[in-house]
Design a protein around this motif. Structure first.
Motif, PDB file in Angstrom:
ATOM      1  N   PRO A 201       0.475  -5.988  -2.219  1.00 52.91           N
ATOM      2  CA  PRO A 201       0.205  -6.817  -3.397  1.00 52.91           C
ATOM      3  C   PRO A 201       0.285  -5.996  -4.682  1.00 52.91           C
ATOM      4  N   GLU A 202       0.720  -6.660  -5.748  1.00 49.18           N
ATOM      5  CA  GLU A 202       0.938  -5.993  -7.034  1.00 49.18           C
ATOM      6  C   GLU A 202      -0.282  -5.186  -7.468  1.00 49.18           C
ATOM      7  N   GLN A 203      -0.003  -4.002  -7.983  1.00 45.43           N
ATOM      8  CA  GLN A 203      -1.055  -3.126  -8.487  1.00 45.43           C
ATOM      9  C   GLN A 203      -0.797  -2.913  -9.976  1.00 45.43           C
ATOM     10  N   LYS A 204      -1.585  -3.569 -10.785  1.00 46.01           N
ATOM     11  CA  LYS A 204      -1.416  -3.464 -12.230  1.00 46.01           C
ATOM     12  C   LYS A 204      -1.916  -2.108 -12.717  1.00 46.01           C
ATOM     13  N   THR A 205      -1.538  -1.769 -13.937  1.00 48.68           N
ATOM     14  CA  THR A 205      -1.958  -0.502 -14.521  1.00 48.68           C
ATOM     15  C   THR A 205      -3.478  -0.448 -14.605  1.00 48.68           C
ATOM     16  N   ARG A 206      -4.040   0.677 -14.165  1.00 50.79           N
ATOM     17  CA  ARG A 206      -5.482   0.845 -14.139  1.00 50.79           C
ATOM     18  C   ARG A 206      -5.938   1.632 -15.359  1.00 50.79           C
ATOM     19  N   THR A 207      -7.078   1.245 -15.902  1.00 51.85           N
ATOM     20  CA  THR A 207      -7.683   1.989 -17.007  1.00 51.85           C
ATOM     21  C   THR A 207      -8.784   2.881 -16.431  1.00 51.85           C
ATOM     22  N   SER A 208      -9.603   3.436 -17.270  1.00 59.98           N
ATOM     23  CA  SER A 208     -10.669   4.307 -16.783  1.00 59.98           C
ATOM     24  C   SER A 208     -11.818   3.538 -16.143  1.00 59.98           C
ATOM     25  N   LYS A 209     -11.870   2.224 -16.371  1.00 57.62           N
ATOM     26  CA  LYS A 209     -12.950   1.452 -15.749  1.00 57.62           C
ATOM     27  C   LYS A 209     -12.593   1.105 -14.298  1.00 57.62           C
ATOM     28  N   SER A 210     -13.574   0.653 -13.560  1.00 58.57           N
ATOM     29  CA  SER A 210     -13.374   0.280 -12.163  1.00 58.57           C
ATOM     30  C   SER A 210     -12.488  -0.958 -12.081  1.00 58.57           C
ATOM     31  N   MET A 211     -11.352  -0.827 -11.407  1.00 59.84           N
ATOM     32  CA  MET A 211     -10.409  -1.932 -11.271  1.00 59.84           C
ATOM     33  C   MET A 211      -9.749  -1.843  -9.895  1.00 59.84           C
ATOM     34  N   PRO A 212     -10.368  -2.444  -8.880  1.00 60.99           N
ATOM     35  CA  PRO A 212      -9.821  -2.344  -7.530  1.00 60.99           C
ATOM     36  C   PRO A 212      -8.533  -3.148  -7.367  1.00 60.99           C
ATOM     37  N   TYR A 213      -7.733  -2.708  -6.403  1.00 59.77           N
ATOM     38  CA  TYR A 213      -6.514  -3.420  -6.021  1.00 59.77           C
ATOM     39  C   TYR A 213      -6.797  -4.209  -4.743  1.00 59.77           C
ATOM     40  N   PHE A 214      -6.000  -5.225  -4.494  1.00 65.08           N
ATOM     41  CA  PHE A 214      -6.177  -6.072  -3.324  1.00 65.08           C
ATOM     42  C   PHE A 214      -5.466  -5.457  -2.117  1.00 65.08           C
ATOM     43  N   LEU A 215      -6.219  -5.143  -1.088  1.00 60.69           N
ATOM     44  CA  LEU A 215      -5.757  -4.693   0.226  1.00 60.69           C
ATOM     45  C   LEU A 215      -5.014  -3.358   0.269  1.00 60.69           C
ATOM     46  N   CYS A 216      -4.933  -2.648  -0.836  1.00 53.91           N
ATOM     47  CA  CYS A 216      -4.292  -1.339  -0.837  1.00 53.91           C
ATOM     48  C   CYS A 216      -4.889  -0.523  -1.978  1.00 53.91           C
ATOM     49  N   ASP A 217      -5.735   0.448  -1.630  1.00 57.01           N
ATOM     50  CA  ASP A 217      -6.374   1.225  -2.689  1.00 57.01           C
ATOM     51  C   ASP A 217      -6.829   2.572  -2.155  1.00 57.01           C
ATOM     52  N   LYS A 218      -7.448   3.348  -3.019  1.00 57.51           N
ATOM     53  CA  LYS A 218      -7.914   4.688  -2.680  1.00 57.51           C
ATOM     54  C   LYS A 218      -9.252   4.635  -1.952  1.00 57.51           C
ATOM     55  N   SER A 219      -9.637   5.775  -1.390  1.00 58.14           N
ATOM     56  CA  SER A 219     -10.878   5.856  -0.608  1.00 58.14           C
ATOM     57  C   SER A 219     -12.110   5.532  -1.446  1.00 58.14           C
TER      58      SER A 219
END
Length: 172
Positions: free
Chosen positions: A27-45
């Motif tokens: 699923p699309e991963q939009k640009t992340r800023t310094s705040k908490s912004m999780p991605y759907f079904l694919c992210d870091k630990s």
């Protein structure tokens, strides 16, 4: 991470061999800023497991807890999942709920899963993000969350009534 129906971790399968990483369509991963912004079904630990390695002020690696990030990931997945009866989605949701509630996992802090890679989930031998009902949920959520988009004339093609991007994806 391979999950059982109840969301228990059955195992971790590395998707990289000899420093070559497997490429997956997720699923699309939009640009992340310094705040908490999780991605759907694919992210870091830090979003899925609640821990990450980070450099401290002396540039030493420190293993830290990231509870807030896990809770944000759980909230996002719960919002997208809704009242789904999808077994793969519910397995992921149960897994994230357990992480958000602080139920520990038996993973050594030196495990490669904590080394800046992305994590995806598997259920019954398939990647969760590839199940048709999961893709449908993501597309519905993505369409609804982008309902306030701006339309206008494309500066490249000159066509009218084209979606105007507020932010552009990073080019590599």
């Amino acid at each position: 991470i391979t999950l059982s129906e109840s969301g228990e971790m059955k195992g971790i399968i590395p998707l990289a061999e000899d420093k070559k990483k497997l490429t997956l369509v997720v699923p699309e991963q939009k640009t992340r800023t310094s705040k908490s912004m999780p991605y759907f079904l694919c992210d870091k630990s830090k979003y899925f497991l609640g821990f990450e390695w980070k450099k401290d002020k002396e540039k030493k690696s420190v293993f830290i807890s990231t509870e807030k990030f896990v809770q944000d990931a759980y909230v996002l997945h719960k919002e997208i999942t809704g009242s789904s009866n999808s077994k793969p989605l519910n397995a992921v949701l149960n897994f994230l709920k357990n992480r958000a509630e602080g139920i520990p996992l038996d993973i050594d802090e030196n495990h490669p899963v904590f080394q800046n890679g992305f994590i995806v989930f598997r259920y019954e031998g398939e990647y969760v993000h590839n199940f048709p009902e999961v893709r449908a949920r993501w597309e519905k959520y993505n369409t609804e969350s982008n309902a306030d988009e701006t339309y206008g004339q494309c500066l490249i093609t000159g066509e009218d009534n084209q979606k105007i991007a507020r932010l552009h994806t990073n080019l590599k």
